[in-house]
Design an enzyme around this catalytic site. Structure first.
Site, PDB file in Angstrom:
ATOM      1  N   GLU A  19       0.795  -1.229   0.000  1.00  0.00           N
ATOM      2  CA  GLU A  19       0.000   0.000   0.000  1.00  0.00           C
ATOM      3  C   GLU A  19       0.831   1.284   0.000  1.00  0.00           C
ATOM      4  OE1 GLU A  19      -0.147  -2.362   2.299  1.00  0.00           O
ATOM      5  OE2 GLU A  19      -0.200  -1.543   4.346  1.00  0.00           O
ATOM      6  N   ASN A  20       2.132   1.162   0.218  1.00  0.00           N
ATOM      7  CA  ASN A  20       2.957   2.370   0.117  1.00  0.00           C
ATOM      8  C   ASN A  20       3.218   2.756  -1.340  1.00  0.00           C
ATOM      9  OD1 ASN A  20       4.596  -0.014   0.085  1.00  0.00           O
ATOM     10  ND2 ASN A  20       6.382   1.315   0.154  1.00  0.00           N
TER      11      ASN A  20
END
Lengths: 218, 231
Positions: free
Chosen positions: A47-48
């Site tokens: 998700e980064n």
């Protein structure tokens, strides 16, 4: 024998399907990437801001600009793509990611999950967990069945602050595979050599036990 | 339009105690480390910092925490920082924890002129307390409001004199949305090139969102979790 963390990851890997985009949380879920069945292709989202996450780099090839959501150095597979955090959570909230695997401190029979805060003790923040559990169609929780004191983490009701409500449908622990349906846990499989009685004893929540509970095939 | 300033001192001019700042980065990846060092030097205090994380004890925003320069942190994850935990538990530091996707979208909304939006993230949890709930397609959502800042400070790989930015790998993270949401946006870059050298097809952040750009003097780019495999 109850499973170790690797065993849990291996069992969850069997749930993967060809063509899926998958988000793996920190801890046991990260290990799932090591056991993808050979005949299928999946892409890992972190998700980064990466889709197409590869294995850890070789020593000396680490890139400070290339990490996963656990802040570990990683590599990018051919065909990988980078994007910003808003786009990343558009993929998650917009249900473009087919499976989310994450850890938990507690899971309840109504599908509630708690995994981000122990009041007065541990307040690190929820990171992306609340966005992930609120949106994913398909969530598998990877966790130990009991805590270090032997108390069940598979509960009637969560006691810790919630991460999400009514969102968990499947749990893989060191003892069993459980499904959550109609406000109850359902025993689907047991770990090799673990008896149904042991699982019942380790489960505080309501547990539906069919006549025949197959052993996991790992 | 030339956005170039000479150095980090000029870039951070006008930042004052009590202001709200946005700082890009995920963990220590893609943080504006030159500007953070300058904020330490300036000694500005009572800052509200909007940043996904709070650095580690001796790097990133941890440096501002050591000097007690931060009054309030708005973040999604703040582990790996003992001084942070100490200040939070003692009540010295105000902390607003926000789901990561909501934090990203609130910054994007702030920059995009969207005052608020509904999201399913956090419904039924502490995060939803005091927030409007509305059902869409049979599912409850909570109202989250946009975030803006007096200054947004971002870090890019390459930038040009017009303020156009290109990020590298996962160092992009929160930087593009925060660049949009700052009243004044400062970009520190590893490489600063003349306008025309970046391929317009490959620019991530258009220069309209950037007011000041400078080439950072040094980039330590510390790695938080060095994980490798054997050959």
């Amino acid at each position: 024998m109850a499973l170790d963390k690797t065993g849990i990851a291996k069992r969850i890997a069997q749930e993967l399907q060809d063509g899926w985009y998958v988000n793996l949380g920190i801890g046991i879920p990260t290990l799932v990437a090591n056991y993808i069945p050979e005949d299928i292709e999946v892409e890992f989202q972190s998700e980064n801001g990466i889709l197409g996450m590869g294995p850890f780099p070789f020593e000396g090839e680490e890139d400070a600009d290339l990490i996963n959501a656990g802040k570990q150095t990683i590599t990018a597979r051919p065909g990988a793509v980078f994007f910003d955090s808003a786009t990343s959570f558009a993929m998650i909230r917009g249900q473009h990611v087919q499976l989310t695997v994450l850890g938990a401190m507690e899971v309840a029979q109504n599908g509630d999950i708690a995994n981000w805060k122990i009041p007065g003790k541990m307040v690190k923040g929820m990171g992306g967990a609340m966005d992930l559990v609120a949106s994913a169609e398909n969530i598998i929780v990877a966790m130990m069945h009991t805590n270090k004191a032997g108390e069940s983490k598979i509960l009637k009701e969560c006691s810790l602050p919630l991460t999400g409500v009514g969102c968990v449908k499947k749990v893989v622990t060191n003892l069993a595979v459980l499904e959550i349906k109609d406000g109850q846990f359902h025993l689907v499989e047991r770990a090799p050599g673990v008896s149904v009685e042991e699982i019942i004893a380790a489960t505080e929540g309501d547990l539906v036990v069919p006549d025949n509970v197959p052993e996991m095939n790992i | 339009m030339n956005k170039v300033v000479n150095n980090v001192e000029d870039a951070c001019k006008g930042i004052e105690s009590g202001m709200t700042l946005m700082l890009g980065g995920f963990g220590l990846c893609g943080i504006p480390e030159n500007s953070i060092a300058q904020l330490v030097k300036m000694g500005v205090k009572d800052l509200t910092c909007i940043s996904n994380n709070a650095g580690v004890d001796d790097f990133g925003l941890g440096l501002l925490l050591q000097g007690k320069q931060i009054k309030k942190m708005v973040s999604s994850y703040v582990g790996e920082n003992d001084e942070f935990e100490r200040q939070m538990l003692s009540g010295e530091l105000e902390v607003d924890l926000i789901p990561q996707g909501s934090l990203a979208e609130r910054c994007r909304a702030g920059g995009a002129g969207i005052p608020a939006f509904f999201t399913p993230a956090g419904y039924g949890t502490e995060v939803a307390e005091g927030k409007e709930v509305r059902e869409f397609n049979g599912k409850p959502h909570i109202l989250e409001t946009a975030l803006t800042a007096d200054f947004a400070i971002v870090k890019a790989w390459k930038g040009d004199t017009e303020g156009n930015l290109v990020f590298k790998a996962t160092a992009r993270n929160f930087n593009p949305m925060m660049a949009m949401a700052g009243k004044i946006t400062i970009a520190e870059v590893e490489e600063l090139v003349p306008a025309g050298e970046l391929d317009p097809n490959e620019i991530h952040t258009p220069g309209i969102f950037v007011q000041r750009i400078f080439k950072g003097e040094t980039f330590e780019k510390r790695i938080e979790q060095r994980t490798v495999r054997q050959k």
